[in-house]
Design an enzyme around this catalytic site. Structure first.
Site, PDB file in Angstrom:
ATOM      1  N   LYS A   1      34.165  39.538 -16.610  1.00  0.00           N
ATOM      2  CA  LYS A   1      33.045  39.624 -17.557  1.00  0.00           C
ATOM      3  C   LYS A   1      31.875  40.347 -16.893  1.00  0.00           C
ATOM      4  O   LYS A   1      31.347  39.903 -15.877  1.00  0.00           O
ATOM      5  CB  LYS A   1      32.617  38.219 -17.994  1.00  0.00           C
ATOM      6  CG  LYS A   1      31.323  38.202 -18.827  1.00  0.00           C
ATOM      7  CD  LYS A   1      30.936  36.792 -19.285  1.00  0.00           C
ATOM      8  CE  LYS A   1      29.569  36.781 -19.970  1.00  0.00           C
ATOM      9  NZ  LYS A   1      29.121  35.425 -20.381  1.00  0.00           N
TER      10      LYS A   1
ATOM     11  N   ASP B   1      22.208  38.810 -19.992  1.00  0.00           N
ATOM     12  CA  ASP B   1      22.511  38.057 -21.213  1.00  0.00           C
ATOM     13  C   ASP B   1      21.251  37.363 -21.725  1.00  0.00           C
ATOM     14  O   ASP B   1      20.891  36.290 -21.261  1.00  0.00           O
ATOM     15  CB  ASP B   1      23.614  37.022 -20.919  1.00  0.00           C
ATOM     16  CG  ASP B   1      23.989  36.219 -22.168  1.00  0.00           C
ATOM     17  OD1 ASP B   1      23.588  36.627 -23.275  1.00  0.00           O
ATOM     18  OD2 ASP B   1      24.703  35.205 -22.016  1.00  0.00           O
TER      19      ASP B   1
ATOM     20  N   LYS C   1      18.101  33.125 -25.888  1.00  0.00           N
ATOM     21  CA  LYS C   1      18.066  32.006 -24.955  1.00  0.00           C
ATOM     22  C   LYS C   1      16.628  31.542 -24.750  1.00  0.00           C
ATOM     23  O   LYS C   1      15.703  32.348 -24.892  1.00  0.00           O
ATOM     24  CB  LYS C   1      18.630  32.457 -23.596  1.00  0.00           C
ATOM     25  CG  LYS C   1      20.131  32.581 -23.554  1.00  0.00           C
ATOM     26  CD  LYS C   1      20.604  32.892 -22.148  1.00  0.00           C
ATOM     27  CE  LYS C   1      22.119  33.029 -22.098  1.00  0.00           C
ATOM     28  NZ  LYS C   1      22.834  31.789 -22.413  1.00  0.00           N
TER      29      LYS C   1
ATOM     30  N   ARG D   1      33.166  36.031 -24.492  1.00  0.00           N
ATOM     31  CA  ARG D   1      34.503  36.028 -25.097  1.00  0.00           C
ATOM     32  C   ARG D   1      34.697  37.242 -26.011  1.00  0.00           C
ATOM     33  O   ARG D   1      35.810  37.721 -26.174  1.00  0.00           O
ATOM     34  CB  ARG D   1      34.731  34.706 -25.843  1.00  0.00           C
ATOM     35  CG  ARG D   1      33.755  34.459 -26.955  1.00  0.00           C
ATOM     36  CD  ARG D   1      33.686  32.993 -27.382  1.00  0.00           C
ATOM     37  NE  ARG D   1      32.818  32.194 -26.519  1.00  0.00           N
ATOM     38  CZ  ARG D   1      32.632  30.880 -26.650  1.00  0.00           C
ATOM     39  NH1 ARG D   1      33.283  30.213 -27.587  1.00  0.00           N
ATOM     40  NH2 ARG D   1      31.823  30.235 -25.843  1.00  0.00           N
TER      41      ARG D   1
ATOM     42  N   GLU E   1      28.830  35.660 -26.170  1.00  0.00           N
ATOM     43  CA  GLU E   1      29.187  37.078 -26.155  1.00  0.00           C
ATOM     44  C   GLU E   1      30.287  37.415 -25.161  1.00  0.00           C
ATOM     45  O   GLU E   1      30.990  38.409 -25.320  1.00  0.00           O
ATOM     46  CB  GLU E   1      27.940  37.924 -25.853  1.00  0.00           C
ATOM     47  CG  GLU E   1      27.587  38.101 -24.372  1.00  0.00           C
ATOM     48  CD  GLU E   1      27.229  36.812 -23.660  1.00  0.00           C
ATOM     49  OE1 GLU E   1      26.865  35.834 -24.351  1.00  0.00           O
ATOM     50  OE2 GLU E   1      27.336  36.757 -22.420  1.00  0.00           O
TER      51      GLU E   1
ATOM     52  N   ASP F   1      25.044  34.425 -28.626  1.00  0.00           N
ATOM     53  CA  ASP F   1      25.010  34.073 -27.200  1.00  0.00           C
ATOM     54  C   ASP F   1      26.404  33.738 -26.665  1.00  0.00           C
ATOM     55  O   ASP F   1      26.591  33.585 -25.468  1.00  0.00           O
ATOM     56  CB  ASP F   1      24.046  32.896 -26.999  1.00  0.00           C
ATOM     57  CG  ASP F   1      23.634  32.717 -25.550  1.00  0.00           C
ATOM     58  OD1 ASP F   1      23.915  33.621 -24.740  1.00  0.00           O
ATOM     59  OD2 ASP F   1      23.028  31.669 -25.247  1.00  0.00           O
TER      60      ASP F   1
ATOM     61  N   ASP G   1      25.152  37.325 -14.990  1.00  0.00           N
ATOM     62  CA  ASP G   1      26.224  37.162 -15.972  1.00  0.00           C
ATOM     63  C   ASP G   1      27.306  38.240 -15.838  1.00  0.00           C
ATOM     64  O   ASP G   1      28.226  38.311 -16.639  1.00  0.00           O
ATOM     65  CB  ASP G   1      25.630  37.143 -17.386  1.00  0.00           C
ATOM     66  CG  ASP G   1      26.440  36.281 -18.353  1.00  0.00           C
ATOM     67  OD1 ASP G   1      27.248  35.459 -17.875  1.00  0.00           O
ATOM     68  OD2 ASP G   1      26.266  36.441 -19.573  1.00  0.00           O
TER      69      ASP G   1
HETATM   70  N1  BES Z   1      26.504  33.484 -19.850  1.00  0.00           N
HETATM   71  C1  BES Z   1      26.436  32.334 -20.653  1.00  0.00           C
HETATM   72  C2  BES Z   1      27.008  31.088 -19.971  1.00  0.00           C
HETATM   73  C3  BES Z   1      26.181  30.525 -18.868  1.00  0.00           C
HETATM   74  C4  BES Z   1      25.007  29.851 -19.135  1.00  0.00           C
HETATM   75  C5  BES Z   1      26.600  30.645 -17.569  1.00  0.00           C
HETATM   76  C6  BES Z   1      24.264  29.319 -18.089  1.00  0.00           C
HETATM   77  C7  BES Z   1      25.878  30.097 -16.529  1.00  0.00           C
HETATM   78  C8  BES Z   1      24.695  29.446 -16.809  1.00  0.00           C
HETATM   79  C9  BES Z   1      27.238  32.545 -21.933  1.00  0.00           C
HETATM   80  O1  BES Z   1      27.226  33.829 -22.440  1.00  0.00           O
HETATM   81  C10 BES Z   1      26.627  31.668 -22.972  1.00  0.00           C
HETATM   82  O2  BES Z   1      25.509  31.904 -23.331  1.00  0.00           O
HETATM   83  N2  BES Z   1      27.376  30.689 -23.444  1.00  0.00           N
HETATM   84  C11 BES Z   1      26.892  29.771 -24.413  1.00  0.00           C
HETATM   85  C12 BES Z   1      28.001  29.516 -25.410  1.00  0.00           C
HETATM   86  C13 BES Z   1      27.557  28.742 -26.609  1.00  0.00           C
HETATM   87  C14 BES Z   1      26.618  29.570 -27.445  1.00  0.00           C
HETATM   88  C15 BES Z   1      28.782  28.350 -27.392  1.00  0.00           C
HETATM   89  C16 BES Z   1      26.469  28.504 -23.699  1.00  0.00           C
HETATM   90  O3  BES Z   1      27.133  28.105 -22.742  1.00  0.00           O
HETATM   91  O4  BES Z   1      25.450  27.945 -24.052  1.00  0.00           O
HETATM   92 ZN    ZN Z   2      26.930  35.325 -21.088  1.00  0.00          ZN
HETATM   93 MN    MN Z   3      25.566  34.183 -23.701  1.00  0.00          MN
END
Ligand code: BES
Ligand code: ZN
Ligand code: MN
Length: 498
Positions: A267, A272, A279, A353, A351, A349, A290
């Site tokens: 990834k 992000d 966020k 996947r 994204e 968010d 990220d």
């Molecule tokens: N890059 C983030 C995941 C992440 C967050 C990694 C904090 C390390 C620290 C990912 O893109 C994300 O935002 N995931 C969301 C998914 C949710 C919207 C289903 C998350 O984990 O909040």
């Molecule tokens: Zn992310």
């Molecule tokens: Mn995200």
């Protein structure tokens, strides 16, 4: 870095520093015993006076010890006797390396390799030594102006061995570790660079440069027009709000003729923001990390090139920036992935996947022997496993066990998590073939299930590295994980382990 082995007495070696150890309770390690005898009791006296501790993580640096030819003696705490395992060994070496960082020592000789360490042979002791020293001495100061702090001048790491027959194994371990630390340092540099420097194009340039200095490696970069022709509507929906052009980076290393390759997919979200599902502000800067999945698979490629592994390895990196803007994808938008499946983007968010599913579909053309994606995919993974272990999910139990075992041997640990229909059902959408989020509960697993929908017929595993890819707080910085786990997996597949 140069490596050497020696069977001679520790006290007789004229190096800049030797590392020896004492156990909690005052028992001397093998190297410490020799130093103590040669110096007529210096170590025992310092234990008595409380200046040397056997506690793990402690290290005392001695200078000009009488009767000893080395300029410095680093005395590391080894913890309880009978409990000296790979983790304690690494802790001791890291403590010694921290003490070494403040000196101008050019050579170091590790004598802890003479101690019995549970489940470790000379190969792994050498690997752990070189990896821990290099990891501890790593500094990132390329973005600081003015007179930069000088790097440690260390250029030679020695390994004490009990018998000449161990030399070959130890040297092999050190050389493999050399490849791994090169890969980790690259991964850490890429992670630590800010998103205004490390853009998708920067990642692509880095991959191109690697190929220009290695004959077995080729790199191809696909631009947005090419991705559009391939039908990568899911990947492109993530970059829709950004002015940074997205890149699909494809690196192919051929070390084993016509064998099917292992494919690593990383990834590469260079920043992000969450997109329109923005966020919250605090710690948002950490979303420059990220792209650590991408950095780790590019780093693993570098390790494999350095070690010259007889294996075929392909790396695929979807690289994008996730931004809100008037052109950004909006919650509820429906996109069509390269597989033909449609996706309702309920949260912009989620994204990672969305870019990985198209990269996984693209990677089918390589007919992978195994395909492993690596991603800072979910905050939920940190809730589940904290900052110690990567989550390992797979549609193939053997592959999952193989990665788990590789993590244990390389001290870059993971833990298995399940997939399954119950979780997959959480991704149902009223309007498209699937939604991109699975609602509350099991967030890491539903993310894994989403990717699983694009991997049928392939031996696939997914590593969620959200908790391990970087550290926060005063030690903020990329870790270089899981380069050791991935390289160990490949070393094992290539039959290169002793
Ligand atoms: N890059 C983030 C995941 C992440 C967050 C990694 C904090 C390390 C620290 C990912 O893109 C994300 O935002 N995931 C969301 C998914 C949710 C919207 C289903 C998350 O984990 O909040
Ligand atoms: Zn992310
Ligand atoms: Mn995200």
């Amino acid at each position: 870095m140069k490596y050497f082995t020696t069977t001679s007495k520790v006290s007789r070696r004229a190096v800049d520093c030797v590392i020896v150890g004492v156990y909690d309770g005052g028992k001397l390690g093998i190297g410490a015993m020799d130093i103590d005898a040669a110096s007529k009791g210096v170590i025992r006296n310092l234990i008595k006076s409380g200046d040397i501790s056997g506690k793990p993580g402690k290290c005392t640096m001695l200078r000009a010890v009488p009767g000893v030819r080395a300029a410095r003696v680093a005395v590391a705490g080894l913890g309880k006797t009978g409990k000296f395992d790979a983790a304690q060994f690494r802790k001791a070496i890291s403590a010694a390396a921290s003490a070494l960082a403040d000196t101008k020592a050019k050579q170091v000789l590790n004598c802890l390799t003479l101690e019995p360490v549970a489940d470790c042979d000379p190969y792994y002791l050498a690997r752990h030594t070189v990896e821990c020293v290099a990891t501890t001495l790593y500094r990132f100061n390329q973005m600081k102006s003015g007179r930069k702090k000088t790097r440690s001048p260390l250029n030679s790491i020695g390994l004490a061995i009990a018998k000449p027959g161990d030399a070959r194994k130890a040297m092999r371990g050190a050389e493999h570790a050399g490849g791994i630390i090169a890969g980790m340092s690259l991964a850490r540099d890429l992670g630590n660079l800010p998103s205004n420097v490390c853009t998708p194009a920067y990642l692509a340039r880095t991959a191109k440069k690697m190929a220009s200095s290695n004959g077995k490696l080729t790199t191809r970069i696909l631009n947005e027009a090419e991705m559009k022709r391939l039908g990568m509507g899911s990947l492109l929906s993530v970059t829709a709000g950004s002015v940074e052009p997205a890149k699909l980076i494809v690196m192919q290393y051929k070390g084993a003729g016509r064998d099917k390759p292992v494919v690593l997919v990383g990834k590469g979200v260079t920043f992000d923001t969450g997109g329109i599902s923005l966020k919250p502000g605090p710690e948002m800067d950490e979303m420059k990390f990220d792209m650590c999945g991408a950095a780790s698979v590019i780093g693993t490629m570098l390790a494999v090139c350095k070690i010259k592994l007889p294996i075929n390895l392909t790396v695929v990196v979807p690289a994008v920036e996730n931004m809100p803007s008037a052109t950004a994808t909006k919650p509820g938008d429906i996109v069509t992935s390269m597989s033909g499946k449609t996706i309702e983007v309920l949260n912009t968010d989620a994204e990672g996947r969305l870019i990985l599913c198209d990269a996984l579909t693209y990677a089918r053309r390589f007919k992978p022997a195994a395909i492993i994606d690596v991603a800072t995919l979910t905050g939920a993974c940190i809730v589940a496993l904290g900052h110690h272990r990567s989550a390992i999910m797979a549609n193939d139990d053997d592959l999952r066990d193989e990665l788990f075992a590789a993590g244990n041997r390389s001290a870059d640990i993971g833990w298995p998590m399940p997939l399954g229909e119950q979780y997959e059902d959480q991704l149902q959408s009223n309007f498209a073939d699937m939604a991109n989020i699975g609602g509350p509960g099991g967030g890491s697993i539903t993310a894994g299930c989403f990717l699983g929908k694009f991997t049928h017929g392939m031996h696939w595993a997914h590593l969620d590295i959200a908790g391990v890819a970087w550290k926060s707080g005063s030690e903020k910085g990329a870790s270089g994980r899981p380069v050791p786990m991935l390289t160990e997996f490949l070393l094992s597949r290539a039959g290169a382990l002793p």
